[in-house]
Design a protein around this motif. Structure first.
Motif, PDB file in Angstrom:
ATOM      1  N   THR A   1       0.823  -1.207   0.000  1.00  0.00           N
ATOM      2  CA  THR A   1       0.000   0.000   0.000  1.00  0.00           C
ATOM      3  C   THR A   1       0.860   1.260   0.000  1.00  0.00           C
ATOM      4  O   THR A   1       1.917   1.311   0.627  1.00  0.00           O
ATOM      5  CB  THR A   1      -0.921  -0.004   1.232  1.00  0.00           C
ATOM      6  N   GLU A   2       0.381   2.291  -0.721  1.00  0.00           N
ATOM      7  CA  GLU A   2       1.095   3.566  -0.824  1.00  0.00           C
ATOM      8  C   GLU A   2       0.194   4.709  -0.360  1.00  0.00           C
ATOM      9  O   GLU A   2      -1.031   4.548  -0.249  1.00  0.00           O
ATOM     10  CB  GLU A   2       1.551   3.783  -2.268  1.00  0.00           C
ATOM     11  N   PRO A   3       0.779   5.884  -0.062  1.00  0.00           N
ATOM     12  CA  PRO A   3      -0.026   7.005   0.442  1.00  0.00           C
ATOM     13  C   PRO A   3      -1.105   7.439  -0.545  1.00  0.00           C
ATOM     14  O   PRO A   3      -0.820   7.709  -1.716  1.00  0.00           O
ATOM     15  CB  PRO A   3       1.003   8.120   0.656  1.00  0.00           C
ATOM     16  N   ALA A   4      -2.342   7.521  -0.056  1.00  0.00           N
ATOM     17  CA  ALA A   4      -3.457   7.943  -0.906  1.00  0.00           C
ATOM     18  C   ALA A   4      -3.274   9.378  -1.374  1.00  0.00           C
ATOM     19  O   ALA A   4      -3.686   9.741  -2.483  1.00  0.00           O
ATOM     20  CB  ALA A   4      -4.775   7.796  -0.141  1.00  0.00           C
ATOM     21  N   SER A   5      -2.625  10.210  -0.553  1.00  0.00           N
ATOM     22  CA  SER A   5      -2.456  11.627  -0.900  1.00  0.00           C
ATOM     23  C   SER A   5      -1.582  11.810  -2.133  1.00  0.00           C
ATOM     24  O   SER A   5      -1.618  12.860  -2.780  1.00  0.00           O
ATOM     25  CB  SER A   5      -1.828  12.378   0.278  1.00  0.00           C
ATOM     26  N   GLU A   6      -0.797  10.777  -2.464  1.00  0.00           N
ATOM     27  CA  GLU A   6       0.074  10.868  -3.636  1.00  0.00           C
ATOM     28  C   GLU A   6      -0.484  10.081  -4.827  1.00  0.00           C
ATOM     29  O   GLU A   6       0.188   9.958  -5.855  1.00  0.00           O
ATOM     30  CB  GLU A   6       1.469  10.341  -3.264  1.00  0.00           C
TER      31      GLU A   6
ATOM     32  N   ASP B   1      -6.247  -0.668  -5.307  1.00  0.00           N
ATOM     33  CA  ASP B   1      -5.934  -0.886  -6.723  1.00  0.00           C
ATOM     34  C   ASP B   1      -4.414  -0.904  -6.892  1.00  0.00           C
ATOM     35  O   ASP B   1      -3.770   0.143  -7.037  1.00  0.00           O
ATOM     36  CB  ASP B   1      -6.543   0.236  -7.575  1.00  0.00           C
ATOM     37  N   PRO B   2      -3.783  -2.094  -6.846  1.00  0.00           N
ATOM     38  CA  PRO B   2      -2.316  -2.162  -6.918  1.00  0.00           C
ATOM     39  C   PRO B   2      -1.747  -1.726  -8.261  1.00  0.00           C
ATOM     40  O   PRO B   2      -0.549  -1.473  -8.364  1.00  0.00           O
ATOM     41  CB  PRO B   2      -2.023  -3.639  -6.634  1.00  0.00           C
ATOM     42  N   SER B   3      -2.601  -1.607  -9.299  1.00  0.00           N
ATOM     43  CA  SER B   3      -2.099  -1.160 -10.598  1.00  0.00           C
ATOM     44  C   SER B   3      -1.652   0.303 -10.563  1.00  0.00           C
ATOM     45  O   SER B   3      -0.977   0.770 -11.481  1.00  0.00           O
ATOM     46  CB  SER B   3      -3.173  -1.345 -11.673  1.00  0.00           C
ATOM     47  N   MET B   4      -2.007   1.022  -9.496  1.00  0.00           N
ATOM     48  CA  MET B   4      -1.628   2.427  -9.361  1.00  0.00           C
ATOM     49  C   MET B   4      -0.260   2.591  -8.702  1.00  0.00           C
ATOM     50  O   MET B   4       0.138   3.700  -8.351  1.00  0.00           O
ATOM     51  CB  MET B   4      -2.684   3.178  -8.540  1.00  0.00           C
TER      52      MET B   4
END
Length: 389
Positions: A128-133, A139-142
């Motif tokens: 998981t990565e920061p939603a703010s960025e 959605d791991p494709s992001m």
């Protein structure tokens, strides 16, 4: 098919251990807002090792038990929020053990899996990565984190968020994007270039190390520490995530069952308006609804475990189980709080924590709404195909 006699016997040993040995640690001051301290985890694991219940989902020969056995064992472990940690079946370690057991090379198993199975180390899964960025969440494709080859090393840069258990972990699985696509890398922790920016203050508090926001700055990983091959990340994620959703359901079923026990005892002992609380229809019916939800969730778990043991558990089945069980267990926990009134929202019992943990479970491993959206897309495809024919 059902759980084996050996699996049922192990589940009984785990239940006895969790009720008699682990539950008293629930009031230990080392249980903090960001999870139990590692010295507490290791103290409980030493007791589990002595009792013969450490890492009970892995057989002595290193093979993973059938998931129908795992279901009864993990439900027993969940009778305390500390139980899965104590017997070494907690997330994210249990899911990481499963993935490494299936996909790692022999050399990688000796280096990264053995410390987890032995209970000497914890692990973290960096996806998981920061939603703010605008990074990857449900959605791991992001995914924005990148890995670029430099000589015989991959160089990883990016940021991750909600990385459970990183603070104090010894093993990490990092998901990053290469030219071939999403890829998983194995690392030993702590490691140069991996920096915890902060540990988030979240509603749950059962997982040691909490949930961290992490920066990855020129993290150099040798080429032989790729799990699988470059570009295999999404395929490997499915190997891990479908069973991990199900084992989450198993563990939190145990916690909800314990909360129901506590609320039921409260309703029998407490008197109001001239009779036992349970004899008031509003209370008695809530406990009856708990019994129904717990049984339906148990049957859903057992059905999916049986399907998983055939090797054909798909994303639809795991999504159905995740939604049905997490929502049912949340209803159970919520009713337990309501039955117990002011005591239910206090920390005099474990019910308050179970409510918080299961509320978070409705989001972790994919929010209910994401799974429903995925199922709706499948319904659309299948219906369109049927109409066309």
């Amino acid at each position: 098919m059902a759980a084996t006699a050996d699996g049922l016997a192990m589940a009984q040993k785990v239940e006895t251990f969790v009720r008699e040995v682990v539950a008293p640690f629930e009031k230990d001051p080392r249980c903090g807002e960001h999870g139990p301290a590692d010295d507490l985890v290791q103290e409980m694991r030493a007791l589990a090792r002595a009792a013969g219940v450490l890492t009970p989902h892995i057989l002595a020969n290193g093979h993973h038990r059938p998931h129908q056995d795992v279901a009864v064992i993990l439900r027993a472990s969940g009778l305390s929020p500390l139980g899965p940690l104590a017997v070494n079946v907690a997330a994210p370690d249990e899911g990481n053990m499963y993935l490494l057991g299936k996909m790692a090379s022999d050399e990688q198993k000796a280096r990264f899996l053995e410390p987890l199975v032995s209970g000497r180390a914890r692990s973290a899964f960096f996806m998981t990565e920061p939603a703010s960025e605008g990074g990857a969440g449900s959605d791991p494709s992001m995914m924005l984190t990148t890995a670029v080859m430099d000589g015989n090393h991959w160089v990883i840069n990016g940021r991750k968020a909600f990385i459970t258990g990183l603070d104090g972990a010894g093993v990490g699985i990092i998901m990053a994007k290469t030219d071939a696509g999403a890829t998983m890398f194995l690392v030993e922790l702590p490691m140069e270039g991996i920096r915890i920016e902060r540990v988030l203050d979240t509603i749950d508090s059962s997982m040691p190390g909490g949930h961290a926001v992490v920066s990855l700055e020129n993290v150099r990983v040798p080429a032989d520490q790729i799990l699988g091959a470059s570009g295999d990340g999404f395929k490997l994620a499915q190997v891990r995530l479908a069973p991990a959703r199900l084992t989450h359901c198993m563990r939190w079923w145990g916690a909800a069952a314990r909360a129901h026990e506590i609320a039921s005892e409260y309703a029998v002992r407490r008197h109001a308006f001239g009779k036992q609380l349970i004899d008031h229809e509003g209370v008695g019916f809530m406990l009856a609804e708990n019994m129904i939800d717990l049984k339906q969730a148990e049957l859903m778990i057992d059905w999916c475990a049986a399907v998983l043991d055939t090797g054909v558990l798909g994303t639809q089945e795991s999504s159905i189980a995740k939604v049905a069980v997490s929502e049912a267990l949340y209803r159970v926990a919520d009713r337990c709080v309501q039955v117990m009134g002011g005591t239910g929202v206090s920390r005099d019992t474990i019910v308050e924590q179970v409510f918080r943990e299961i509320r978070a479970f409705r989001i972790y491993d994919g929010p209910t709404e994401v799974h429903k959206w995925s199922l709706a897309k499948a319904i659309k495809r299948e219906t369109a195909k049927r109409i066309a024919n």
